[in-house]
Design a protein around this motif. Structure first.
Motif, short mmCIF file in Angstrom:
data_model
loop_
_atom_site.label_atom_id
_atom_site.label_comp_id
_atom_site.label_asym_id
_atom_site.label_seq_id
_atom_site.Cartn_x
_atom_site.Cartn_y
_atom_site.Cartn_z
N HIS A 1 -42.37 -14.57 -54.75
CA HIS A 1 -42.18 -15.14 -55.85
C HIS A 1 -41.23 -14.40 -56.64
O HIS A 1 -41.29 -13.06 -56.87
CB HIS A 1 -43.49 -15.47 -56.60
N GLY A 2 -40.16 -15.23 -57.36
CA GLY A 2 -38.97 -14.70 -58.15
C GLY A 2 -38.27 -15.51 -58.67
O GLY A 2 -38.52 -16.76 -58.58
N GLU A 3 -37.36 -15.24 -59.52
CA GLU A 3 -36.28 -16.01 -60.21
C GLU A 3 -35.08 -16.42 -59.31
O GLU A 3 -34.20 -16.82 -59.89
CB GLU A 3 -35.86 -15.65 -61.70
N GLY A 4 -35.21 -16.24 -58.11
CA GLY A 4 -34.07 -16.47 -57.27
C GLY A 4 -34.08 -18.02 -56.67
O GLY A 4 -34.71 -18.80 -57.14
N ASN B 1 -31.69 -24.11 -49.71
CA ASN B 1 -32.98 -24.47 -50.25
C ASN B 1 -33.43 -25.52 -49.83
O ASN B 1 -33.06 -26.40 -49.17
CB ASN B 1 -32.96 -24.07 -51.75
N THR B 2 -34.68 -25.94 -50.28
CA THR B 2 -35.56 -26.99 -49.89
C THR B 2 -35.09 -28.28 -50.44
O THR B 2 -35.50 -29.51 -49.96
CB THR B 2 -36.97 -26.94 -50.02
N ALA C 1 -31.69 -13.90 -54.33
CA ALA C 1 -30.29 -14.19 -55.21
C ALA C 1 -29.37 -14.81 -54.53
O ALA C 1 -28.97 -15.85 -55.37
CB ALA C 1 -30.10 -12.79 -56.09
N THR C 2 -28.85 -14.73 -53.49
CA THR C 2 -27.73 -15.30 -52.90
C THR C 2 -28.03 -15.95 -51.44
O THR C 2 -28.99 -15.14 -50.91
CB THR C 2 -26.42 -14.29 -52.87
N PRO C 3 -27.46 -16.89 -51.14
CA PRO C 3 -27.67 -17.38 -49.47
C PRO C 3 -27.49 -16.00 -48.66
O PRO C 3 -28.14 -16.02 -47.74
CB PRO C 3 -26.81 -18.38 -49.39
N ARG C 4 -26.77 -15.25 -48.95
CA ARG C 4 -26.18 -14.11 -47.88
C ARG C 4 -27.71 -13.25 -47.92
O ARG C 4 -27.83 -12.73 -46.62
CB ARG C 4 -25.27 -13.48 -48.56
N ASP C 5 -28.29 -13.22 -48.80
CA ASP C 5 -29.50 -12.17 -49.05
C ASP C 5 -30.70 -12.89 -48.02
O ASP C 5 -31.56 -11.91 -47.91
CB ASP C 5 -29.99 -12.05 -50.61
N ARG D 1 -26.31 -24.44 -50.70
CA ARG D 1 -26.03 -24.37 -49.46
C ARG D 1 -24.91 -23.31 -49.25
O ARG D 1 -24.01 -23.31 -49.93
CB ARG D 1 -25.76 -25.66 -48.58
N ALA D 2 -24.80 -22.75 -47.93
CA ALA D 2 -24.00 -21.82 -47.60
C ALA D 2 -23.89 -21.49 -46.06
O ALA D 2 -24.97 -21.37 -45.42
CB ALA D 2 -23.82 -20.56 -48.15
#
Length: 502
Positions: free
Chosen positions: A320-323, A354-355, A330-334, A360-361
């Motif tokens: 859980h977090g603010e990403g 994301n859902t 934090a980013t799609p790469r992460d 998207r990336a």
């Protein structure tokens, strides 16, 4: 069955306490596994010492269960972890027949009682409660005379449950919720695709900030906009029927499902669009090719490892977090932790989203196992758009809850226990502001109602403090008489209409 490394085993008993089949026992400080073990993996996940492992190969006579993502290996004559399926001669058989009839404990009230003859909004309150309710009216419905008793009842046992259709992080369960710096509620347990906030309750109403609590419940139930904060850090604007606003950002889409569900719904389209897909979600991150839905459309694990904690095949727990998706990513790469190049190939395309499909990336796998972002292809864009277009609009919903099992029953009849029993038996139907309620089982008359279906602005509050609910009880006249109803106060509805010029 699972293997135990006796040298590594410390006899801590975590495996024994967590085994769903009671198949592991600690004997002389060492774990011993019996023939019931279905290799569900619970013990391997709770063991802190790495002392338990699954065998690589399927043992003779075992059957692999595909009825959920755990994929238990079920021994002959035994069940999997959920105990639903038994291995009978190598075939998994549901061990309970289909139940075709609903429970005989379900009570369906008479259709003629489903709606009140009149609502209680504007009825007022007769106090003290030994007096008959302000209005007790009757009318004939399909040949049966029915009665509705209405009053606006002050309820110190009342609250608002606020449902926010969002994946955005708003805090952990139990975190305090404030309004104007005053404690009014807490973050509740989540529901599917939604965050929940509980505001009010008897203890909050009778506490030092009871007045603002009562006002907040009332305004929420009446569809007004209310500003709240979680931990005095995360700012939330909520209004029934409107999109929630979290830290100044208007939520637009409710997730179609968790990351695993998204894979399950779109596996065929994922196969046609990309080599791999990671769906980021704080609950379950989905990995397409490893998922059972991926296997079902002919895929094998690509070698991509997502940045999350593995739960079961193709399903990972996000932190859980603010990403993105309420995670710490934090980013799609992460979202891409690593790529196993013994399985992956250079040039493979990985879609991360994301859902809701809004973030998207697209990435390409490099020969050294690293990845680089590349422009979205038409197929990848179409897939993300399809997911996004299948999401519902994000809304705020408010459920008003309360307990009417107190002295207000005196205005209904002379036998308070009788009206309570009549409600639970379906002989008397409780509505709030004309809206249907769900009555909580057990003692008392505790209800929950969709405030959006109530008469507009039907809730008020008094500075005891308490909220004031428009309460209606509808039943046949015969049943009303049987519970000691105030028969002398019953008036024909037509008479009331004439009195109010309707």
């Amino acid at each position: 069955m699972v293997n135990v490394n006796l040298e590594a085993c410390k006899g801590c008993m975590l495996c024994e306490k967590n085994c769903p089949l009671d198949a592991v026992h600690v004997v002389e400080r060492k774990a011993v596994v019996d023939e019931k073990c279905c290799e569900c993996g619970v013990c391997t996940r709770v063991c802190k010492f790495g002392a338990i492992s699954k065998p690589a190969d399927l043992s003779e006579g075992y059957a692999v269960c595909s009825h959920c993502s755990v994929q238990c290996r079920v021994p002959l004559g035994h069940t999997g972890a959920c105990k639903r399926y038994t291995n009978e001669n190598g075939e998994l058989v549901r061990n309970r027949k289909l139940v075709m009839q609903p429970s005989d404990k379900v009570i369906y009230p008479d259709k003629r009682l489903e709606g009140p003859i009149t609502t209680a909004v504007g009825a007022g309150t007769n106090y003290p409660c030994i007096r008959p309710a302000p209005h007790i009216v009757s009318e004939v419905r399909d040949g049966v005379e029915c009665v509705t008793v209405v009053t606006e009842a002050p309820l110190s046992y009342s609250a608002a449950v606020v449902k926010l259709d969002t994946n955005t992080y708003i805090g952990e369960e139990g975190d305090p919720v404030y309004r104007d710096g005053k404690l009014v509620g807490m973050v509740n347990t989540e529901e599917y695709g939604s965050k929940m906030i509980a505001v009010g309750g008897a203890n909050k109403l009778t506490g030092p900030d009871g007045f603002i609590v009562a006002r907040t419940i009332t305004e929420l139930a009446n569809g007004e906009m209310v500003e709240l904060s979680v931990n005095k850090k995360i700012k939330i604007q909520v209004q029934a029927g409107k999109a929630p606003v979290i830290n100044g950002v208007v939520e637009s889409k409710m997730r179609i499902g968790c990351g695993s569900a998204t894979v399950g719904l779109f596996a065929k389209k994922m196969k046609a669009a990309v080599d791999e897909c990671i769906v980021i979600d704080h609950h379950v991150v989905g990995l397409f090719t490893e998922h059972l839905a991926g296997a079902d459309v002919g895929m094998e694990w690509s070698g991509v490892v997502p940045n999350a904690r593995k739960s079961s095949r193709g399903r990972y727990f996000g932190e859980h977090g603010e990403g993105i998706g309420g995670t710490t990513i934090a980013t799609p790469r992460d979202a891409i932790k690593s790529v196993d190049m013994t399985r992956a190939k250079a040039g493979m395309q990985i879609l991360v989203l994301n859902t809701t499909g809004e973030i998207r990336a697209l990435f390409e796998v490099l020969p050294d196992g690293d990845v680089k972002e590349i422009p979205m292809t038409e197929k990848a864009t179409a897939l993300a758009d399809d997911i996004m277009n299948n999401c519902e609009q994000s809304l705020t919903s408010v459920m008003y809850t309360g307990g009417t099992g107190g002295s207000a029953r005196g205005g209904v009849c002379s036998k308070p226990l009788a009206i309570t029993r009549a409600v639970h038996e379906g002989k008397a139907v409780l509505t709030i502001g004309g809206a249907p309620t769900y009555i909580l089982p057990g003692g008392g008359i505790d209800f929950i109602v969709d405030a959006g279906k109530m008469v507009d602005k039907g809730v008020t509050w008094v500075p005891t403090p308490a909220t004031v609910a428009p309460v209606e009880y509808t039943m046949t006249k015969a049943d009303y008489d049987a519970i000691g109803g105030h028969m002398g106060a019953v008036r024909p509805m037509d008479e009331l209409r004439r009195e109010f010029g309707e």
